[in-house]
Design an enzyme around this catalytic site. Structure first.
Site, PDB file in Angstrom:
ATOM      1  CD1 TRP A 180     -13.274  -5.448  -8.907  1.00 41.11           C
ATOM      2  CD2 TRP A 180     -12.207  -4.092 -11.140  1.00 41.11           C
ATOM      3  NE1 TRP A 180     -12.382  -6.206  -9.590  1.00 41.11           N
ATOM      4  CE2 TRP A 180     -11.832  -5.455 -10.935  1.00 41.11           C
ATOM      5  CE3 TRP A 180     -11.726  -3.681 -12.258  1.00 41.11           C
ATOM      6  CZ2 TRP A 180     -11.730  -5.923 -11.758  1.00 41.11           C
ATOM      7  CZ3 TRP A 180     -11.510  -5.080 -13.079  1.00 41.11           C
ATOM      8  CH2 TRP A 180     -10.804  -5.664 -13.050  1.00 41.11           C
ATOM      9  CG  HIS A 207       0.150   2.272  -9.077  1.00 42.14           C
ATOM     10  ND1 HIS A 207      -0.722   2.062  -8.001  1.00 42.14           N
ATOM     11  CD2 HIS A 207      -1.377   3.285  -9.302  1.00 42.14           C
ATOM     12  CE1 HIS A 207      -1.708   2.604  -7.045  1.00 42.14           C
ATOM     13  NE2 HIS A 207      -2.057   3.224  -8.226  1.00 42.14           N
ATOM     14  CG  ASP A 259      -2.376   1.162   1.189  1.00 41.76           C
ATOM     15  OD1 ASP A 259      -2.570   1.228  -0.238  1.00 41.76           O
ATOM     16  OD2 ASP A 259      -2.470   1.137   2.157  1.00 41.76           O
ATOM     17  NE  ARG A 293      -7.734   1.515   5.416  1.00 45.07           N
ATOM     18  CZ  ARG A 293      -7.479   2.367   5.022  1.00 45.07           C
ATOM     19  NH1 ARG A 293      -7.608   2.904   7.198  1.00 45.07           N
ATOM     20  NH2 ARG A 293      -7.476   3.186   4.768  1.00 45.07           N
ATOM     21  CG  LEU A 294      -6.869  -7.808   8.643  1.00 38.35           C
ATOM     22  CD1 LEU A 294      -7.353  -8.457   8.742  1.00 38.35           C
ATOM     23  CD2 LEU A 294      -5.239  -7.996   7.624  1.00 38.35           C
ATOM     24  CB  SER A 295      -7.594  -2.832   2.993  1.00 37.04           C
ATOM     25  OG  SER A 295      -8.028  -2.023   3.536  1.00 37.04           O
ATOM     26  CB  SER A 302      -8.581  -5.513  -3.111  1.00 40.54           C
ATOM     27  OG  SER A 302      -9.662  -3.717  -3.404  1.00 40.54           O
ATOM     28  CG  LEU A 358       9.149 -16.903  -3.396  1.00 37.28           C
ATOM     29  CD1 LEU A 358       8.688 -16.976  -1.653  1.00 37.28           C
ATOM     30  CD2 LEU A 358       9.536 -16.249  -3.731  1.00 37.28           C
ATOM     31  CD1 TRP A 407       7.544   6.679  -2.336  1.00 41.15           C
ATOM     32  CD2 TRP A 407       6.771   7.255  -4.884  1.00 41.15           C
ATOM     33  NE1 TRP A 407       8.808   6.449  -3.205  1.00 41.15           N
ATOM     34  CE2 TRP A 407       8.525   6.850  -4.370  1.00 41.15           C
ATOM     35  CE3 TRP A 407       6.223   7.394  -6.279  1.00 41.15           C
ATOM     36  CZ2 TRP A 407       9.330   7.227  -5.497  1.00 41.15           C
ATOM     37  CZ3 TRP A 407       7.010   7.534  -6.965  1.00 41.15           C
ATOM     38  CH2 TRP A 407       8.419   6.884  -7.021  1.00 41.15           C
ATOM     39  CD  GLU A 458     -13.601  -4.870  -1.425  1.00 45.43           C
ATOM     40  OE1 GLU A 458     -11.794  -4.868  -1.313  1.00 45.43           O
ATOM     41  OE2 GLU A 458     -14.232  -5.901  -1.139  1.00 45.43           O
TER      42      GLU A 458
HETATM   43  C1  IPE Z   1      -5.564  -2.407  -0.098  1.00 43.64           C
HETATM   44  O1  IPE Z   1      -4.870  -1.506  -0.068  1.00 43.64           O
HETATM   45  C2  IPE Z   1      -5.429  -3.443  -1.985  1.00 43.64           C
HETATM   46  C3  IPE Z   1      -3.937  -3.451  -2.073  1.00 43.64           C
HETATM   47  C4  IPE Z   1      -2.852  -3.332  -1.555  1.00 43.64           C
HETATM   48  C5  IPE Z   1      -4.117  -3.845  -3.545  1.00 43.64           C
HETATM   49  P1  IPE Z   1      -6.115   0.079  -0.370  1.00 43.64           P
HETATM   50  O2  IPE Z   1      -5.495   0.863  -0.707  1.00 43.64           O
HETATM   51  O3  IPE Z   1      -7.326  -0.030  -1.819  1.00 43.64           O
HETATM   52  O4  IPE Z   1      -6.890  -0.405   0.938  1.00 43.64           O
HETATM   53  P2  IPE Z   1      -8.115   1.027   1.457  1.00 43.64           P
HETATM   54  O5  IPE Z   1      -8.641   1.521   0.982  1.00 43.64           O
HETATM   55  O6  IPE Z   1      -6.952   2.023   2.331  1.00 43.64           O
HETATM   56  O7  IPE Z   1      -8.370   0.099   2.553  1.00 43.64           O
HETATM   57  C1  IPE Z   2      -1.753   0.316  -3.284  1.00 44.44           C
HETATM   58  O1  IPE Z   2      -0.991   1.694  -3.478  1.00 44.44           O
HETATM   59  C2  IPE Z   2      -1.537  -0.156  -4.858  1.00 44.44           C
HETATM   60  C3  IPE Z   2      -3.443  -0.816  -4.796  1.00 44.44           C
HETATM   61  C4  IPE Z   2      -3.589  -0.717  -3.930  1.00 44.44           C
HETATM   62  C5  IPE Z   2      -3.639  -1.083  -6.121  1.00 44.44           C
HETATM   63  P1  IPE Z   2      -2.254   2.324  -3.382  1.00 44.44           P
HETATM   64  O2  IPE Z   2      -2.616   2.836  -4.751  1.00 44.44           O
HETATM   65  O3  IPE Z   2      -3.878   2.026  -2.654  1.00 44.44           O
HETATM   66  O4  IPE Z   2      -1.899   4.251  -3.013  1.00 44.44           O
HETATM   67  P2  IPE Z   2      -2.430   5.238  -2.094  1.00 44.44           P
HETATM   68  O5  IPE Z   2      -3.263   3.829  -0.507  1.00 44.44           O
HETATM   69  O6  IPE Z   2      -3.441   5.864  -1.831  1.00 44.44           O
HETATM   70  O7  IPE Z   2      -1.107   5.784  -1.252  1.00 44.44           O
HETATM   71 MG    MG Z   3      -4.344   2.451  -0.602  1.00 50.45          MG
END
Ligand code: IPE
Ligand code: IPE
Ligand code: MG
Length: 251
Positions: A74, A42, A25, A199-201, A70, A136, A30, A72
């Site tokens: 989408w 990304h 995350d 959190r686990l999201s 995830s 691995l 970043w 979510e």
């Molecule tokens: C969880 O991160 C999903 C991935 C890292 C792929 P999110 O950025 O989507 O989670 P929330 O929305 O902060 O909970």
């Molecule tokens: C994690 O980084 C990548 C995915 C969820 C795919 P984020 O895109 O969630 O980055 P932040 O949390 O918005 O900084």
């Molecule tokens: Mg995020």
């Protein structure tokens, strides 16, 4: 010595985790902190992933599960979703040969139905090509949600019950788990989330029941071997009880 035989939920004799799961995350933050577009975060995140896969192999980790997209996610803007899909396709196309040469076995968890056929095909190819590798195991959680996975398993059980092949009384946690996406893979010992969020999201809700959770303040594109080692050091300092009284026996 003096420790109980390792089981699927304990770590090796040096206290290293056998299975590490990572919520990668902080890519967006970043990028934002550098005045860059989120897509650049990304892209740099994929580089961090490459470093991490190499480091995990070097550190003797057996299973590395990464949360790449995830169920979510989408709901993000179409441009961001499409950037992420391009990166996933590119990662598999460009890195699969190297992963295979490094003896990495690729597995994918998450809902496959309804995926873009090109992506579904690439995921399948990665699994097929690396099926017999012995290094691995890299588990890619893509279009993954813990609740959705539990619901899919429940549906699988319900179908067996409805067909008369299974008695409702036979449904135990172990039996239900056989209907999960990767029932042969042991639970994560260590679950890391970068970016400071705690959190686990919806990641590995069932499997993380007794995982040690480590939250690191680093954003994913800055994650490296040193950060992984730091999380493992923290893991080693934890005392796992699994609800019992004796540390690290799991019983
Ligand atoms: C969880 O991160 C999903 C991935 C890292 C792929 P999110 O950025 O989507 O989670 P929330 O929305 O902060 O909970
Ligand atoms: C994690 O980084 C990548 C995915 C969820 C795919 P984020 O895109 O969630 O980055 P932040 O949390 O918005 O900084
Ligand atoms: Mg995020």
């Amino acid at each position: 010595m003096g420790k109980t035989e390792t089981s699927s939920r304990s770590s090796d004799e040096f206290g290293a985790p056998r299975h590490v799961a990572i919520i990668m995350d902080g890519n967006g933050r970043w990028a934002a902190s550098r005045g860059l577009p989120r897509g650049e975060g990304h892209r740099r995140g994929v580089e961090a992933l490459r470093r991490t896969v190499r480091a995990a192999g070097d550190l003797g980790i057996s299973y590395l599960t990464i949360f790449s997209f995830s169920s979510e996610n989408w709901s993000r803007p179409a441009k961001e979703v499409s950037d992420l899909m391009v990166l996933l396709r590119r990662f598999i196309r460009n890195d699969l040969a190297e992963l295979h040469a490094s003896n990495v076995l690729v597995r994918v968890i998450g809902e496959r139905e309804g995926l873009d056929p090109e992506i579904a095909k690439l995921l399948q190819e990665a699994e097929d090509l690396t099926r017999h590798n012995t290094g691995l195991t890299l588990v890619i959680a893509f279009n993954y949600g813990g609740r959705q996975e539990i619901a899919r398993a429940a549906r699988g059980v319900a179908e067996e019950v409805a067909a008369g092949r299974l008695a409702p009384q036979a449904v135990t946690p172990e039996l239900l788990y056989r209907f999960f996406d990767a029932p042969d893979i042991p639970d994560p010992d260590l679950l890391i989330r970068t970016s400071g969020e705690q959190r686990l999201s919806n990641f590995l809700l069932w499997q993380a029941a007794y995982s040690e959770l480590v939250f690191l303040p680093v954003h994913w594109p800055d994650f490296d071997r040193a950060a992984l080692e730091k999380a493992i050091d923290e893991f080693r300092r934890r005392e796992r009880r699994f609800g019992g009284l004796v540390a690290k026996t799991g019983s």
